[in-house]
Design an enzyme around this catalytic site. Structure first.
Site, PDB file in Angstrom:
ATOM      1  N   ASN A 209      46.244  50.716 103.523  1.00  0.00           N
ATOM      2  CA  ASN A 209      46.964  50.427 102.283  1.00  0.00           C
ATOM      3  C   ASN A 209      47.927  51.578 101.991  1.00  0.00           C
ATOM      4  OD1 ASN A 209      45.661  52.422 100.446  1.00  0.00           O
ATOM      5  ND2 ASN A 209      43.827  51.260 101.019  1.00  0.00           N
ATOM      6  N   ASP A 277      38.513  46.452 100.463  1.00  0.00           N
ATOM      7  CA  ASP A 277      37.391  45.587 100.092  1.00  0.00           C
ATOM      8  C   ASP A 277      36.809  44.879 101.306  1.00  0.00           C
ATOM      9  OD1 ASP A 277      37.305  46.107  97.348  1.00  0.00           O
ATOM     10  OD2 ASP A 277      39.066  44.846  97.014  1.00  0.00           O
ATOM     11  N   LYS A 287      42.414  47.454 123.343  1.00  0.00           N
ATOM     12  CA  LYS A 287      43.596  46.992 122.608  1.00  0.00           C
ATOM     13  C   LYS A 287      43.746  45.468 122.760  1.00  0.00           C
ATOM     14  CE  LYS A 287      48.572  47.546 122.451  1.00  0.00           C
ATOM     15  NZ  LYS A 287      49.750  48.023 123.148  1.00  0.00           N
ATOM     16  N   LYS A 336      35.718  46.200  85.272  1.00  0.00           N
ATOM     17  CA  LYS A 336      35.200  47.186  86.242  1.00  0.00           C
ATOM     18  C   LYS A 336      34.315  48.222  85.560  1.00  0.00           C
ATOM     19  CE  LYS A 336      38.767  46.395  89.624  1.00  0.00           C
ATOM     20  NZ  LYS A 336      40.091  46.626  90.101  1.00  0.00           N
TER      21      LYS A 336
HETATM   22  O1  PMT Z   1      47.117  57.922  96.548  1.00  0.00           O
HETATM   23  P1  PMT Z   1      48.407  57.713  95.769  1.00  0.00           P
HETATM   24  O2  PMT Z   1      49.559  57.318  96.653  1.00  0.00           O
HETATM   25  O3  PMT Z   1      48.731  58.884  94.880  1.00  0.00           O
HETATM   26  O4  PMT Z   1      48.172  56.443  94.815  1.00  0.00           O
HETATM   27  C1  PMT Z   1      47.268  56.507  93.751  1.00  0.00           C
HETATM   28  C2  PMT Z   1      46.455  55.230  93.599  1.00  0.00           C
HETATM   29  C3  PMT Z   1      47.362  54.071  93.242  1.00  0.00           C
HETATM   30  C4  PMT Z   1      45.727  54.902  94.915  1.00  0.00           C
HETATM   31  C5  PMT Z   1      45.393  55.496  92.470  1.00  0.00           C
HETATM   32  O5  PMT Z   1      46.069  55.769  91.277  1.00  0.00           O
HETATM   33  C6  PMT Z   1      44.462  54.303  92.282  1.00  0.00           C
HETATM   34  O6  PMT Z   1      44.716  53.389  91.533  1.00  0.00           O
HETATM   35  N1  PMT Z   1      43.305  54.334  92.988  1.00  0.00           N
HETATM   36  C7  PMT Z   1      42.316  53.221  93.014  1.00  0.00           C
HETATM   37  C8  PMT Z   1      42.749  52.181  93.985  1.00  0.00           C
HETATM   38  C9  PMT Z   1      41.763  51.038  94.102  1.00  0.00           C
HETATM   39  O7  PMT Z   1      41.158  50.870  95.121  1.00  0.00           O
HETATM   40  O8  PMT Z   1      41.589  50.332  93.014  1.00  0.00           O
HETATM   41  P2  PMT Z   1      40.610  49.052  92.891  1.00  0.00           P
HETATM   42  O9  PMT Z   1      40.945  48.479  91.567  1.00  0.00           O
HETATM   43  O10 PMT Z   1      40.717  48.195  94.107  1.00  0.00           O
HETATM   44  O11 PMT Z   1      39.150  49.680  92.896  1.00  0.00           O
HETATM   45  C10 PMT Z   1      38.490  50.041  91.700  1.00  0.00           C
HETATM   46  C11 PMT Z   1      37.652  51.284  91.894  1.00  0.00           C
HETATM   47  O12 PMT Z   1      36.574  51.000  92.785  1.00  0.00           O
HETATM   48  C12 PMT Z   1      38.402  52.461  92.481  1.00  0.00           C
HETATM   49  O13 PMT Z   1      37.947  53.631  91.838  1.00  0.00           O
HETATM   50  C13 PMT Z   1      37.996  52.447  93.946  1.00  0.00           C
HETATM   51  O14 PMT Z   1      37.973  53.772  94.512  1.00  0.00           O
HETATM   52  C14 PMT Z   1      36.587  51.859  93.894  1.00  0.00           C
HETATM   53  N2  PMT Z   1      36.214  51.065  95.080  1.00  0.00           N
HETATM   54  C15 PMT Z   1      36.873  49.912  95.386  1.00  0.00           C
HETATM   55  C16 PMT Z   1      36.441  49.147  96.453  1.00  0.00           C
HETATM   56  C17 PMT Z   1      35.351  49.574  97.226  1.00  0.00           C
HETATM   57  N3  PMT Z   1      34.946  48.879  98.282  1.00  0.00           N
HETATM   58  N4  PMT Z   1      34.728  50.717  96.914  1.00  0.00           N
HETATM   59  C18 PMT Z   1      35.125  51.467  95.846  1.00  0.00           C
HETATM   60  O15 PMT Z   1      34.544  52.510  95.570  1.00  0.00           O
END
Ligand code: PMT
Length: 403
Positions: A209, A277, A287, A336
């Protein structure tokens, strides 16, 4: 953080003097007041006028310069400083400081100051590892001087090894760390995740990503500057924040293992990483070659939700999640908080200009389980990180560890 702090920068003669110019510029951007003392040798590399312009203050070189603003210069400057920084510090000035030699403006001023002194060595590797230099550094450490580790790499003289001046950003972090020692996160251990996970398809391809890690690294730097110890679990290839324990990972599963291992010792956990996810159900061991048909199907399976697992195993930790959304930001963020048992969530609309992935700035909302929230303007990620900690500190239990 550094606004109004009075910093005397002693600059000695080495090729790294040019980095000291950047250092002054960074300190000034943070609104610190900087006065520069140069040795005669330093002036052979960069003219005093450059430092004068950048620092907006007169530069002193000789004991006999006529700068009326500083009454008896070495005493006045020594007394003015909240912090004395020597960068770059050559083997010569380190030797003089250790031996108590005061034969020029800089060595005299250092001897006259009661301010803490941060020494940033920079010299040829053999000079740095020489027993005399090491002994002098040990002497200075023993007297309470703060000594930064030099960087390792190719030197201007062509050799490779330790002795490079730490990068200006690292020196600034160390300076902030110094001023933060009496500040609010001291005694706390902060666990931060940064970057985007990579889920292997075959030995050469992955699903990834757009996360650069900048947000997570800014958080780690802010925590260090406020006196915390920091473990940073990262997929990103950014320079390590000085003083952090950095654990490099790639996939969500690797991140999960590193985070779980560090969880018990953490007081505050901030999950800024963008975690996939899903991951490919089967990782090809060779490959994948082009086939005759026009399409290729990769079956995905769910990754563990690390944050949700942290929430379910929470004991004393203050748990902060991020929400990266493209629509219905607040609704999803609130969901969340509840689902992952969070103490706070940082919600960013990653489609907004100046926000989200890869940018230097972010636009975020903080939301809390009690329904309260705060909305920030577009700010540099480092400022977002400091505002985040302002909120965390307000909510830490009264018995949270403080030094
Ligand atoms: O790294 P940069 O380029 O500076 O960009 C910053 C950012 C956009 C990545 C950052 O600001 C941000 O939003 N990070 C969270 C990204 C994310 O995965 O969001 P989410 O809404 O999908 O997940 C929610 C939370 O659950 C997050 O804290 C994530 O770390 C956590 N998560 C999600 C999925 C998973 N399988 N395990 C997790 O722990």
């Amino acid at each position: 953080m550094l606004a109004g702090k009075k910093i005397v920068l002693g600059v000695t003669g080495g090729i790294a003097v040019y980095k000291a110019v950047d250092l002054v510029s960074r300190l000034r951007k943070q609104k610190a007041e900087v006065k520069v003392v140069m040795t005669q040798s330093a002036t052979k590399f960069v003219a005093p006028l450059t430092f004068q312009e950048i620092s907006a203050n007169p530069v002193v070189v000789s004991m006999w310069d006529e700068i009326h603003e500083y009454s008896i210069e070495h005493i006045a400057l020594a007394a003015w400083a909240d912090l004395f920084v020597v960068a770059p510090a050559t083997a010569n000035i380190i030797g003089k400081m250790a031996a108590g030699i005061a034969d020029d403006m800089l060595s005299t001023t250092v001897m006259a100051t009661n301010a803490p002194v941060l020494v940033c060595p920079a010299m040829n590797s053999n000079m740095y590892t020489n027993a005399v230099t090491q002994q002098n550094l040990a002497t200075l450490k023993g007297r309470g001087f703060f000594i930064m580790e030099p960087g390792y790499g190719l030197m201007a003289c062509g050799t490779t090894g330790p002795g490079r001046l730490p990068e200006p950003a690292e020196i600034v972090t160390a300076i902030e760390g110094h001023f933060a020692r009496s500040l609010d996160l001291r005694g706390n251990h902060v666990l931060v995740t940064a970057g985007g996970t990579r889920e292997a398809i075959d030995p050469v391809r992955y699903i990834g990503n757009r996360s650069s890690g900048k947000m997570g690294y800014a958080i780690a730097e802010a925590a260090l500057a406020r006196g915390a110890s920091v473990t940073l679990v990262s997929t990103a290839s950014l320079p390590s924040p000085a003083g952090a324990t950095v654990i490099k990972v790639e996939s969500a599963e690797e991140m999960r293992q590193a985070v779980m291992a560090a969880y018990d010792a953490a007081d505050i956990v901030i999950k800024a990483a963008a975690v996939a996810d899903y991951r490919p159900m089967i990782v090809a061991d060779k490959k994948i070659k082009k086939a005759a048909d026009d399409s290729l199907t990769i079956v995905l399976q769910r990754n563990p939700d690390i944050l949700q697992e942290l929430g379910s195993r929470k004991t004393h930790q203050f748990l902060v999640g991020f929400a990266a959304e493209t629509h219905d930001l607040e609704a999803y963020a609130k969901e969340k908080i509840a689902k992952k048992n969070l103490d706070m969530i940082v919600a960013n609309d990653v489609t907004a200009s100046g926000a989200g992935f890869g940018t230097e700035t972010n636009i975020v909302k903080f939301l809390f389980p009690d329904g309260s929230k705060a909305e920030l303007a577009c700010l540099p990620k480092r400022e977002v990180a400091d505002k985040l900690f302002d909120e965390v500190v307000k909510r830490l239990p009264a018995n949270a560890r403080q030094a």
